[in-house]
Design a protein around this motif. Sequence first.
Motif, mmCIF file in Angstrom:
data_model
loop_
_atom_site.group_PDB
_atom_site.id
_atom_site.type_symbol
_atom_site.label_atom_id
_atom_site.label_comp_id
_atom_site.label_asym_id
_atom_site.label_seq_id
_atom_site.Cartn_x
_atom_site.Cartn_y
_atom_site.Cartn_z
ATOM 1 N N ILE A 138 0.869 -1.178 0.000
ATOM 2 C CA ILE A 138 0.000 0.000 0.000
ATOM 3 C C ILE A 138 0.903 1.225 0.000
ATOM 4 O O ILE A 138 1.840 1.308 0.787
ATOM 5 C CB ILE A 138 -0.907 0.012 1.257
ATOM 6 C CG1 ILE A 138 -1.943 -1.110 1.181
ATOM 7 C CG2 ILE A 138 -1.604 1.361 1.413
ATOM 8 C CD1 ILE A 138 -2.815 -1.263 2.417
ATOM 9 N N ILE A 139 0.628 2.144 -0.895
ATOM 10 C CA ILE A 139 1.377 3.405 -0.902
ATOM 11 C C ILE A 139 0.613 4.409 -0.041
ATOM 12 O O ILE A 139 -0.592 4.598 -0.216
ATOM 13 C CB ILE A 139 1.517 3.969 -2.338
ATOM 14 C CG1 ILE A 139 2.249 2.979 -3.255
ATOM 15 C CG2 ILE A 139 2.235 5.327 -2.316
ATOM 16 C CD1 ILE A 139 3.696 2.743 -2.948
ATOM 17 N N LEU A 140 1.323 5.012 0.897
ATOM 18 C CA LEU A 140 0.736 6.070 1.730
ATOM 19 C C LEU A 140 1.690 7.254 1.644
ATOM 20 O O LEU A 140 2.741 7.264 2.285
ATOM 21 C CB LEU A 140 0.586 5.577 3.178
ATOM 22 C CG LEU A 140 -0.048 6.537 4.179
ATOM 23 C CD1 LEU A 140 -1.428 6.988 3.752
ATOM 24 C CD2 LEU A 140 -0.128 5.903 5.562
ATOM 25 N N SER A 177 -0.832 6.847 -9.762
ATOM 26 C CA SER A 177 -1.902 6.059 -10.354
ATOM 27 C C SER A 177 -1.648 4.569 -10.128
ATOM 28 O O SER A 177 -0.523 4.090 -10.277
ATOM 29 C CB SER A 177 -1.958 6.368 -11.851
ATOM 30 O OG SER A 177 -2.453 5.276 -12.555
ATOM 31 N N ILE A 178 -2.708 3.877 -9.782
ATOM 32 C CA ILE A 178 -2.606 2.436 -9.566
ATOM 33 C C ILE A 178 -2.251 1.730 -10.888
ATOM 34 O O ILE A 178 -1.619 0.678 -10.893
ATOM 35 C CB ILE A 178 -3.905 1.874 -8.940
ATOM 36 C CG1 ILE A 178 -3.685 0.507 -8.302
ATOM 37 C CG2 ILE A 178 -5.025 1.824 -9.935
ATOM 38 C CD1 ILE A 178 -2.979 0.512 -7.009
ATOM 39 N N ASP A 179 -2.633 2.355 -12.006
ATOM 40 C CA ASP A 179 -2.289 1.788 -13.317
ATOM 41 C C ASP A 179 -0.771 1.739 -13.491
ATOM 42 O O ASP A 179 -0.227 0.822 -14.093
ATOM 43 C CB ASP A 179 -2.890 2.630 -14.447
ATOM 44 C CG ASP A 179 -4.405 2.565 -14.451
ATOM 45 O OD1 ASP A 179 -4.940 1.585 -13.892
ATOM 46 O OD2 ASP A 179 -5.040 3.478 -14.972
ATOM 47 N N ASP A 180 -0.094 2.761 -12.984
ATOM 48 C CA ASP A 180 1.362 2.816 -13.123
ATOM 49 C C ASP A 180 2.071 1.921 -12.117
ATOM 50 O O ASP A 180 3.127 1.363 -12.403
ATOM 51 C CB ASP A 180 1.863 4.256 -12.932
ATOM 52 C CG ASP A 180 1.324 5.194 -14.002
ATOM 53 O OD1 ASP A 180 1.048 4.705 -15.111
ATOM 54 O OD2 ASP A 180 1.168 6.393 -13.717
ATOM 55 N N LEU A 181 1.507 1.810 -10.917
ATOM 56 C CA LEU A 181 2.219 1.105 -9.848
ATOM 57 C C LEU A 181 1.703 -0.313 -9.603
ATOM 58 O O LEU A 181 2.304 -1.070 -8.840
ATOM 59 C CB LEU A 181 2.138 1.918 -8.542
ATOM 60 C CG LEU A 181 2.850 3.284 -8.592
ATOM 61 C CD1 LEU A 181 2.631 4.064 -7.299
ATOM 62 C CD2 LEU A 181 4.348 3.094 -8.821
ATOM 63 N N GLY A 182 0.591 -0.666 -10.238
ATOM 64 C CA GLY A 182 0.016 -1.999 -10.036
ATOM 65 C C GLY A 182 0.978 -3.124 -10.384
ATOM 66 O O GLY A 182 0.991 -4.175 -9.731
ATOM 67 N N SER A 183 1.814 -2.897 -11.398
ATOM 68 C CA SER A 183 2.735 -3.956 -11.816
ATOM 69 C C SER A 183 3.808 -4.231 -10.752
ATOM 70 O O SER A 183 4.496 -5.240 -10.803
ATOM 71 C CB SER A 183 3.399 -3.595 -13.145
ATOM 72 O OG SER A 183 4.047 -2.365 -13.014
#
Lengths: 134, 248
Positions: free
Chosen positions: A89-91, A99-105
């Motif tokens: 989890i990023i806080l 963006s979760i699109d960028d960091l989801g991987s």
Amino acid sequence: MMSNIDTKPIVTLLILDDDQQFASSLADSLAVAINANCYCESDPERAMQAIDNQKIDLLIIDIHLGDRNALTLLNELSTYPDTLALPKIILSSSGSQLSIDDLGSYGVAAIYDKRTYDLADLVHKIQELTDSGD
Amino acid sequence: MSVEGVDFGSVALTAAARDLTAPLVLLRQLSFQLDGQLATNESPATRQTLQNLRTAVGRTFNIADQLRLALTDENNLVLEPVQLKGLCHELNSELKPLQRELKCNLDFELPRRQPVVAVGNYQALKTILNGFLSDAIRYEGQCHQQDANRRIVRLRVANRHSGDVAIELHDDGPGINLARSLEAVMEPNNVNPTVARPLMGSLNLLLADRLIRAMNGRLTIHNRRRGGITIETILPTSHQLTLLEAIR
């Protein structure tokens, strides 16, 4: 109102944040709310050691770590199947710009902005990701 | 220490606005910590006080954001398509604690099944609207002190035939006298008792006007005949989604 219920399983979390006062306060809140056992680290190398040496269930990561950032650590963790699978989890104070699109991987499951996050939401997400809820 | 060619005032203010983040974030988290440490039979009033503390921190964040934006060169403002439905949803959720604290509701009116996308800077627009709405909520409460059911601030978003997007905010608070409010901003120590409504937190309206113009839009404000004000923000429509629809 969240309460400490002893029958719930203990979740072990690693909080990576350069603001140790913030990390310590968050650790206290999570201990009270979900009986979490929290390790707090402020630099990525020590975080990596903790991940290797402790049985961590979930990582809470701040992106800006003084003169460094957590992206190198996320990249390193994504190269091993076991650490890639570790929920993250990023806080961060820049959470709303990420963006979760960028960091989801990188195995990042959720992003919260430190300036607006709600502890109850964060707790709920941790329980969801670690199957530690009711 | 001397650094040639640097506008010290702007740099110092930008750094101060940025440095505010860490202590404010910590204050917010400490309020959560205290909340958890309270005994379960603690009075709801104590928890409400902690919630109010978080709301105050949120307002301070918004002022810091406004300060940073005020120091931004408007020519460097990045313009992008801004989905106004998502923006309204985010604003509503951020302003929930203030709505609860001051017992005032926000009512958003958006077109159904129709995207409303403006060209602007998301962060700047969010900060501006957050400031407008926070002020409107506060003044609405002053206006309807006895009747909480009447405390409603309305934000209407619409695509206009002229090819732009209108964002209209209506409240029932006291009217605004721009000239007197400006005087009050310029001479903060000379408190003018006739200024019923200071200039939107001093900075917000001036800043909003400058930034909206940098987004190729315009801002108008007028007092309503039966009380309250309307602030209308006009921005160019983004045709990004229209093009995507055409490709499909």
